[in-house]
Design an enzyme around this catalytic site. Structure first.
Site, PDB file in Angstrom:
ATOM      1  N   GLY A 163       0.786  -1.232   0.000  1.00 49.42           N
ATOM      2  CA  GLY A 163       0.000   0.000   0.000  1.00 49.42           C
ATOM      3  C   GLY A 163       0.813   1.273   0.000  1.00 49.42           C
ATOM      4  N   ASN A 182       1.556   3.067  -2.495  1.00 42.61           N
ATOM      5  CA  ASN A 182       0.915   4.053  -3.378  1.00 42.61           C
ATOM      6  C   ASN A 182      -0.361   4.621  -2.765  1.00 42.61           C
ATOM      7  OD1 ASN A 182       2.415   4.353  -6.051  1.00 42.61           O
ATOM      8  ND2 ASN A 182       2.501   2.156  -5.627  1.00 42.61           N
ATOM      9  N   LYS A 206      -8.422 -13.824 -10.840  1.00 43.85           N
ATOM     10  CA  LYS A 206      -9.381 -12.906 -11.449  1.00 43.85           C
ATOM     11  C   LYS A 206     -10.489 -12.599 -10.451  1.00 43.85           C
ATOM     12  CE  LYS A 206     -12.028 -16.605 -13.671  1.00 43.85           C
ATOM     13  NZ  LYS A 206     -12.578 -17.153 -14.903  1.00 43.85           N
ATOM     14  N   MET A 240      -3.907  -6.943  -7.565  1.00 45.76           N
ATOM     15  CA  MET A 240      -3.315  -7.946  -8.444  1.00 45.76           C
ATOM     16  C   MET A 240      -4.339  -8.975  -8.919  1.00 45.76           C
ATOM     17  SD  MET A 240      -0.479  -6.516  -8.545  1.00 45.76           S
ATOM     18  CE  MET A 240       0.731  -7.579  -9.284  1.00 45.76           C
ATOM     19  N   ARG A 241      -5.437  -8.493  -9.447  1.00 51.62           N
ATOM     20  CA  ARG A 241      -6.459  -9.379 -10.011  1.00 51.62           C
ATOM     21  C   ARG A 241      -6.958  -8.804 -11.324  1.00 51.62           C
ATOM     22  NH1 ARG A 241      -9.126 -13.351  -6.928  1.00 51.62           N
ATOM     23  NH2 ARG A 241      -7.937 -13.532  -5.024  1.00 51.62           N
ATOM     24  N   ASN A 276      -5.770   2.452 -13.300  1.00 48.20           N
ATOM     25  CA  ASN A 276      -4.783   1.496 -12.779  1.00 48.20           C
ATOM     26  C   ASN A 276      -3.384   2.090 -12.876  1.00 48.20           C
ATOM     27  OD1 ASN A 276      -3.731  -1.101 -11.944  1.00 48.20           O
ATOM     28  ND2 ASN A 276      -3.101  -1.428 -14.070  1.00 48.20           N
ATOM     29  N   HIS A 327       0.580   1.027 -13.268  1.00 51.55           N
ATOM     30  CA  HIS A 327       1.400  -0.108 -13.711  1.00 51.55           C
ATOM     31  C   HIS A 327       2.866   0.311 -13.726  1.00 51.55           C
ATOM     32  CE1 HIS A 327       2.167  -3.947 -15.631  1.00 51.55           C
ATOM     33  NE2 HIS A 327       3.027  -3.302 -16.403  1.00 51.55           N
TER      34      HIS A 327
HETATM   35  C1  GAR Z   1       3.113  -0.950  -7.625  1.00 54.93           C
HETATM   36  O1  GAR Z   1       4.440  -0.946  -8.074  1.00 54.93           O
HETATM   37  C2  GAR Z   1       2.151  -1.049  -8.794  1.00 54.93           C
HETATM   38  O2  GAR Z   1       2.611  -0.378  -9.941  1.00 54.93           O
HETATM   39  C3  GAR Z   1       2.122  -2.537  -9.021  1.00 54.93           C
HETATM   40  O3  GAR Z   1       2.078  -3.078  -7.720  1.00 54.93           O
HETATM   41  C4  GAR Z   1       2.818  -2.233  -6.848  1.00 54.93           C
HETATM   42  C5  GAR Z   1       2.000  -1.985  -5.601  1.00 54.93           C
HETATM   43  O4  GAR Z   1       2.795  -1.439  -4.600  1.00 54.93           O
HETATM   44  N1  GAR Z   1       0.981  -2.924  -9.803  1.00 54.93           N
HETATM   45  C6  GAR Z   1       1.028  -3.867 -10.741  1.00 54.93           C
HETATM   46  O5  GAR Z   1       2.025  -4.493 -10.993  1.00 54.93           O
HETATM   47  C7  GAR Z   1      -0.289  -4.089 -11.463  1.00 54.93           C
HETATM   48  N2  GAR Z   1      -0.092  -4.896 -12.620  1.00 54.93           N
HETATM   49  P1  GAR Z   1       2.122  -0.813  -3.309  1.00 54.93           P
HETATM   50  O6  GAR Z   1       1.208  -1.865  -2.701  1.00 54.93           O
HETATM   51  O7  GAR Z   1       3.274  -0.506  -2.405  1.00 54.93           O
HETATM   52  O8  GAR Z   1       1.361   0.432  -3.711  1.00 54.93           O
END
Ligand code: GAR
Length: 190
Positions: free
Chosen positions: A11, A13, A65, A92-93, A109, A111
């Site tokens: 979390g 982000n 999913k 991640m789904r 989203n 990425h």
């Molecule tokens: C982030 O780096 C995000 O870009 C990635 O998961 C991480 C979550 O980090 N998302 C993906 O790869 C989606 N395909 P966080 O839980 O510390 O925010």
């Protein structure tokens, strides 16, 4: 603009979004709910810290999913927050038409690559192993095509000769923590 965050991991982000809100850098946006498909995810600890409702929602029966009963539970939980924007921050789904339709045009989203390069899992590792000199992160609108929706914004990260996967990962996360709140703030002013 009412914002709901969905995440599966630590979390960082979501924390950057909430910190931006506290600092007055999130425009007219306000986080009204956090939901995770993982009962012990770090993202859920942000709820009490920032005074935002946060809850685990059971995603069963599928592993990768969100469909069927789990999808219905997520739709109900998110709908109860009456969101204007749903932010996938490390969720991640793969989303299916049920949830996409329930919040049509409202889901974005994050990425960790410069899409369309390196979609899918382990995007930072993919870029590192491929030996590209420039990678970064992308915020895009979510459609049925995984990591394929219209790009809203991107931030570049240079891969320097001395970088390791660890140092690159830290740099991409740092770029994400600036990009995602900035995009949300911008969307809130439309
Ligand atoms: C982030 O780096 C995000 O870009 C990635 O998961 C991480 C979550 O980090 N998302 C993906 O790869 C989606 N395909 P966080 O839980 O510390 O925010």
């Amino acid at each position: 603009m009412r914002v709901v965050i969905l995440g599966s991991g630590r979390g960082s982000n979501a924390e950057a979004i909430l910190a931006a809100q506290q600092a007055g850098r999130l425009g007219r946006a306000r986080v009204v709910g956090i939901f995770s498909d993982q009962p012990t995810a770090g993202i859920l600890a942000l709820g009490p810290r920032f005074g935002v409702p946060a809850a685990f929602v059971d995603p069963a029966p599928f592993k990768t999913k969100l469909e069927g009963e789990g999808e219905a539970r997520f739709i109900a939980a998110v709908k109860a927050c009456a969101p204007d924007l749903v932010v996938l921050a490390g969720f991640m789904r793969v989303l299916k038409p049920g949830l996409l339709g329930a919040f049509a045009g409202k889901i974005i989203n994050l990425h960790p690559s410069l899409l369309p390069s390196f979609p899918g899992l382990d995007a930072i590792g993919q870029a590192f192993r491929r030996g590209v000199k420039l990678t970064g992160c992308t915020v895009h609108a979510v459609t049925l095509e995984v990591d394929g929706g219209p790009i809203l914004d991107q931030a570049p990260v240079r891969i320097e000769p001395g970088d390791t996967l660890e140092s690159l990962t830290a740099k991409v996360h740092q770029a994400e923590h600036a990009l995602l709140p900035a995009v949300i703030a911008r969307l809130s002013k439309r």
